[in-house]
Design an enzyme around this catalytic site. Sequence first.
Site, PDB file in Angstrom:
ATOM      1  N   LYS A 171       0.851  -1.196   0.000  1.00 60.92           N
ATOM      2  CA  LYS A 171       0.000   0.000   0.000  1.00 60.92           C
ATOM      3  C   LYS A 171       0.887   1.246   0.000  1.00 60.92           C
ATOM      4  O   LYS A 171       1.918   1.288   0.656  1.00 60.92           O
ATOM      5  CB  LYS A 171      -0.921  -0.003   1.219  1.00 60.92           C
ATOM      6  CG  LYS A 171      -2.020  -1.059   1.089  1.00 60.92           C
ATOM      7  CD  LYS A 171      -3.013  -0.988   2.217  1.00 60.92           C
ATOM      8  CE  LYS A 171      -3.859   0.238   2.239  1.00 60.92           C
ATOM      9  NZ  LYS A 171      -5.009   0.257   1.335  1.00 60.92           N
ATOM     10  N   ARG A 197       5.298   5.123   1.126  1.00 64.34           N
ATOM     11  CA  ARG A 197       5.700   6.527   1.252  1.00 64.34           C
ATOM     12  C   ARG A 197       6.438   6.802   2.557  1.00 64.34           C
ATOM     13  O   ARG A 197       6.998   7.884   2.746  1.00 64.34           O
ATOM     14  CB  ARG A 197       4.481   7.441   1.136  1.00 64.34           C
ATOM     15  CG  ARG A 197       3.867   7.397  -0.250  1.00 64.34           C
ATOM     16  CD  ARG A 197       2.522   8.078  -0.301  1.00 64.34           C
ATOM     17  NE  ARG A 197       1.813   7.701  -1.501  1.00 64.34           N
ATOM     18  CZ  ARG A 197       1.189   8.542  -2.294  1.00 64.34           C
ATOM     19  NH1 ARG A 197       1.177   9.831  -2.018  1.00 64.34           N
ATOM     20  NH2 ARG A 197       0.562   8.095  -3.358  1.00 64.34           N
ATOM     21  N   THR A 245       0.515   4.025   1.447  1.00 63.70           N
ATOM     22  CA  THR A 245       0.669   4.638   2.774  1.00 63.70           C
ATOM     23  C   THR A 245       1.968   4.174   3.426  1.00 63.70           C
ATOM     24  O   THR A 245       2.707   4.979   3.995  1.00 63.70           O
ATOM     25  CB  THR A 245      -0.535   4.286   3.674  1.00 63.70           C
ATOM     26  OG1 THR A 245      -1.722   4.763   3.048  1.00 63.70           O
ATOM     27  CG2 THR A 245      -0.402   4.887   5.059  1.00 63.70           C
ATOM     28  N   TYR A 246       2.256   2.880   3.347  1.00 63.55           N
ATOM     29  CA  TYR A 246       3.501   2.352   3.911  1.00 63.55           C
ATOM     30  C   TYR A 246       4.695   2.664   3.013  1.00 63.55           C
ATOM     31  O   TYR A 246       5.769   3.031   3.497  1.00 63.55           O
ATOM     32  CB  TYR A 246       3.388   0.847   4.157  1.00 63.55           C
ATOM     33  CG  TYR A 246       2.652   0.514   5.431  1.00 63.55           C
ATOM     34  CD1 TYR A 246       3.196   0.826   6.673  1.00 63.55           C
ATOM     35  CD2 TYR A 246       1.416  -0.107   5.403  1.00 63.55           C
ATOM     36  CE1 TYR A 246       2.531   0.535   7.851  1.00 63.55           C
ATOM     37  CE2 TYR A 246       0.737  -0.409   6.579  1.00 63.55           C
ATOM     38  CZ  TYR A 246       1.300  -0.087   7.801  1.00 63.55           C
ATOM     39  OH  TYR A 246       0.639  -0.382   8.961  1.00 63.55           O
ATOM     40  N   GLU A 293       6.241  -9.986   4.366  1.00 67.04           N
ATOM     41  CA  GLU A 293       7.564  -9.523   4.778  1.00 67.04           C
ATOM     42  C   GLU A 293       7.581  -8.008   4.658  1.00 67.04           C
ATOM     43  O   GLU A 293       7.269  -7.460   3.601  1.00 67.04           O
ATOM     44  CB  GLU A 293       8.655 -10.136   3.904  1.00 67.04           C
ATOM     45  CG  GLU A 293      10.064  -9.839   4.393  1.00 67.04           C
ATOM     46  CD  GLU A 293      10.732  -8.702   3.636  1.00 67.04           C
ATOM     47  OE1 GLU A 293      11.550  -7.990   4.249  1.00 67.04           O
ATOM     48  OE2 GLU A 293      10.419  -8.502   2.454  1.00 67.04           O
ATOM     49  N   GLN A 326      -0.720 -23.193   4.925  1.00 66.89           N
ATOM     50  CA  GLN A 326      -0.013 -22.586   6.057  1.00 66.89           C
ATOM     51  C   GLN A 326      -0.947 -21.716   6.888  1.00 66.89           C
ATOM     52  O   GLN A 326      -1.824 -21.048   6.375  1.00 66.89           O
ATOM     53  CB  GLN A 326       1.200 -21.791   5.584  1.00 66.89           C
ATOM     54  CG  GLN A 326       0.891 -20.521   4.830  1.00 66.89           C
ATOM     55  CD  GLN A 326       2.143 -19.853   4.277  1.00 66.89           C
ATOM     56  OE1 GLN A 326       3.210 -20.449   4.179  1.00 66.89           O
ATOM     57  NE2 GLN A 326       2.008 -18.594   3.906  1.00 66.89           N
TER      58      GLN A 326
END
Length: 189
Positions: A112, A117, A114-115, A138, A181
């Site tokens: 995203k 940036r 937001t992260y 990760e 998993q």
Amino acid sequence: MTIKSDRWISRMAAEKGMIEPFQPGQVRADENGEKLISYGVSSYGYDVRCADEFKVFTNIHSATVDPKAFDERSFVDVKGEYCIIPPNSFALARTVEYFRIPRNVLTICLGKSTYARCGIIVNVTPLEPEWEGHVTLEFSNTTTLPAKIYAHEGVAQMLFFESDEVCETSYMDRGGKYQGQRGVTLPRA
């Protein structure tokens, strides 16, 4: 290959359990009106949430990072509403959502903005045809400062691509090592 729309994603979640739990719209605030990093179905994708289980990389044992013989002591377990990733380090987490990918679909994950940036990069390999499970995420902190990841909020977007032909061999057919998993899954050789 064709990218799939919100209508298709919603139908597959309802009829095939492709995404569980499924949020049929974009959630941008909690029940108290506090802003969240959005999650849920979007026009041509699905924004996934991060669960509250994290494994933060540390080098307290001076181990060599070896994907064929990964030392589990290289991680510190963190459980909470957020996770702080040290500068120039990384953490593993998992999605809240459990995925069941159809045989004729390949799913790509993108971080995203937001992260991104903030210098936080999300990496996930493609979800292959007939793979199912929680997605291990990760997070790389590329900055020289600690970085914060929020649990139960949006962290990445899944894009679904339908092939014009069904694959001969799916991930399930191959007996893929990450099939089914649950939780944060470390490297398996």
